[in-house]
Design an enzyme around this catalytic site. Structure first.
Site, PDB file in Angstrom:
ATOM      1  N   GLY A   1     -75.483 -16.233  -8.428  1.00  0.00           N
ATOM      2  CA  GLY A   1     -75.300 -15.210  -7.402  1.00  0.00           C
ATOM      3  C   GLY A   1     -74.785 -15.843  -6.118  1.00  0.00           C
ATOM      4  O   GLY A   1     -74.727 -17.072  -5.994  1.00  0.00           O
ATOM      5  N   SER A   2     -74.452 -15.001  -5.148  1.00  0.00           N
ATOM      6  CA  SER A   2     -73.779 -15.505  -3.941  1.00  0.00           C
ATOM      7  C   SER A   2     -74.676 -16.439  -3.118  1.00  0.00           C
ATOM      8  O   SER A   2     -74.204 -17.459  -2.606  1.00  0.00           O
ATOM      9  CB  SER A   2     -73.295 -14.337  -3.085  1.00  0.00           C
ATOM     10  OG  SER A   2     -74.372 -13.484  -2.755  1.00  0.00           O
TER      11      SER A   2
ATOM     12  N   LEU B   1     -79.447  -8.919 -11.059  1.00  0.00           N
ATOM     13  CA  LEU B   1     -78.308  -8.016 -10.830  1.00  0.00           C
ATOM     14  C   LEU B   1     -76.993  -8.750 -11.110  1.00  0.00           C
ATOM     15  O   LEU B   1     -75.971  -8.124 -11.357  1.00  0.00           O
ATOM     16  CB  LEU B   1     -78.328  -7.429  -9.414  1.00  0.00           C
ATOM     17  CG  LEU B   1     -79.399  -6.367  -9.151  1.00  0.00           C
ATOM     18  CD1 LEU B   1     -79.128  -5.614  -7.850  1.00  0.00           C
ATOM     19  CD2 LEU B   1     -79.511  -5.353 -10.286  1.00  0.00           C
TER      20      LEU B   1
ATOM     21  N   GLU C   1     -81.901 -18.041 -15.779  1.00  0.00           N
ATOM     22  CA  GLU C   1     -82.599 -18.240 -14.497  1.00  0.00           C
ATOM     23  C   GLU C   1     -84.104 -18.349 -14.719  1.00  0.00           C
ATOM     24  O   GLU C   1     -84.767 -19.206 -14.129  1.00  0.00           O
ATOM     25  CB  GLU C   1     -82.317 -17.066 -13.555  1.00  0.00           C
ATOM     26  CG  GLU C   1     -80.902 -17.050 -13.020  1.00  0.00           C
ATOM     27  CD  GLU C   1     -80.565 -15.816 -12.202  1.00  0.00           C
ATOM     28  OE1 GLU C   1     -79.659 -15.911 -11.373  1.00  0.00           O
ATOM     29  OE2 GLU C   1     -81.193 -14.759 -12.390  1.00  0.00           O
TER      30      GLU C   1
HETATM   31  C1  5RP Z   1     -78.301 -13.250 -10.756  1.00  0.00           C
HETATM   32  C2  5RP Z   1     -79.396 -13.074  -9.795  1.00  0.00           C
HETATM   33  C3  5RP Z   1     -79.101 -13.339  -8.363  1.00  0.00           C
HETATM   34  O1  5RP Z   1     -79.884 -14.388  -7.941  1.00  0.00           O
HETATM   35  C4  5RP Z   1     -79.411 -12.121  -7.564  1.00  0.00           C
HETATM   36  O2  5RP Z   1     -78.672 -11.032  -8.097  1.00  0.00           O
HETATM   37  C5  5RP Z   1     -79.049 -12.303  -6.090  1.00  0.00           C
HETATM   38  O3  5RP Z   1     -77.666 -12.330  -5.927  1.00  0.00           O
HETATM   39  P1  5RP Z   1     -77.016 -12.482  -4.505  1.00  0.00           P
HETATM   40  O4  5RP Z   1     -77.466 -13.781  -3.956  1.00  0.00           O
HETATM   41  O5  5RP Z   1     -75.518 -12.448  -4.773  1.00  0.00           O
HETATM   42  O6  5RP Z   1     -77.447 -11.316  -3.663  1.00  0.00           O
HETATM   43  O7  5RP Z   1     -80.522 -12.781 -10.123  1.00  0.00           O
HETATM   44  O8  5RP Z   1     -78.716 -12.939 -12.055  1.00  0.00           O
END
Ligand code: 5RP
Length: 236
Positions: free
Chosen positions: A35-36, A105, A112
């Site tokens: 994720g970002s 998400l 993870e």
């Molecule tokens: C991916 C994840 C991400 O850690 C989570 O969606 C947060 O994403 P972002 O840092 O882009 O808001 O669980 O599977």
């Protein structure tokens, strides 16, 4: 960061990521989240290695995208070893003051969770928008499922009280790095997260769910003004 104001969520993510990196020491094996926000942590880790401020680091990526970024930044990668990782740093979709979180998400929840569960220390990072009083207030709970019989699995999850929706991206069914589907399960808080996590884990067809309950030791949540520290077991 150039061009970003302190209220900007990207800058908040960078600040949370940098805080988490203060726990990384030379010779450590680091779980690289997805994720970002986790990508900012990977970039910052790459910078530390480049400047020689950290040496002999290896990473375990939790997604193909994080692996590609880590390779680009010169971070040596290995598969998750039997002994787990020293520290894992990952983003969140929601987090409560008790450090219970929803993740996935981005669709990388299974790897993870494996990396997080193996970590001597799990640090969750995010911007202020991720902080909630109760899980399920903003985000659905992503559940990775086998494509085989997915409609039946969807019906089973409905029976658990969720409103599961098959994840679609650009009108295509989203596929995880493991070749599976995601059911995004909408809930109406308050929920009994422990009970739901147990029920999801027992459900045939479910590979993994995005409830990360009591797994993290520490979280850094950046607001416009500061970076808040959440510690496991600390009353707020
Ligand atoms: C991916 C994840 C991400 O850690 C989570 O969606 C947060 O994403 P972002 O840092 O882009 O808001 O669980 O599977």
């Amino acid at each position: 960061m150039k061009g970003l104001s302190s209220g900007d969520s990207a800058l908040q993510k960078v600040r949370a990521a940098k805080e988490a990196l203060t726990h990384v020491e030379s010779n450590m094996l680091v779980g690289l989240g997805s994720g970002s926000t986790a990508h900012y942590a990977i970039e910052a880790l790459g910078d530390l290695l480049e400047r020689g401020e950290l040496t002999d680091i290896a990473g375990v990526p939790t997604s193909e995208a994080s692996g590609a970024l880590a390779r680009k930044r010169g971070i040596p990668l290995i598969d998750l070893p039997a002994g787990g990782v020293d520290v894992a740093i990952d983003g969140i979709d929601e987090i409560t003051p008790e450090l219970d979180a929803i993740k996935g998400l981005g669709g990388a929840l299974t790897r993870e969770k494996m990396v997080a569960a193996s970590a001597s220390m799990l640090i969750l990072i995010g911007d202020a928008s991720k902080a909630v009083d109760r899980l399920g207030m903003k985000a659905p709970i992503p559940v990775e499922i086998l494509p085989f019989g997915w409609r039946r699995t969807q019906t089973d999850l409905e029976a658990l009280g969720c409103r599961p929706r098959l994840r679609q991206v650009a009108e295509q069914t989203f596929l995880t790095d493991n070749g599976n589907y995601i059911l995004d399960c909408f809930v109406s808080p308050p929920i009994d997260a422990v009970q739901l996590a147990c029920a999801l884990a027992l459900q045939p067809g479910v590979v993994e769910h995005g409830l990360f309950l009591g797994m993290a030791q520490l979280a850094y949540i950046a607001t416009a003004e500061t970076v808040r520290t959440y510690r496991k077991g600390e009353r707020r």
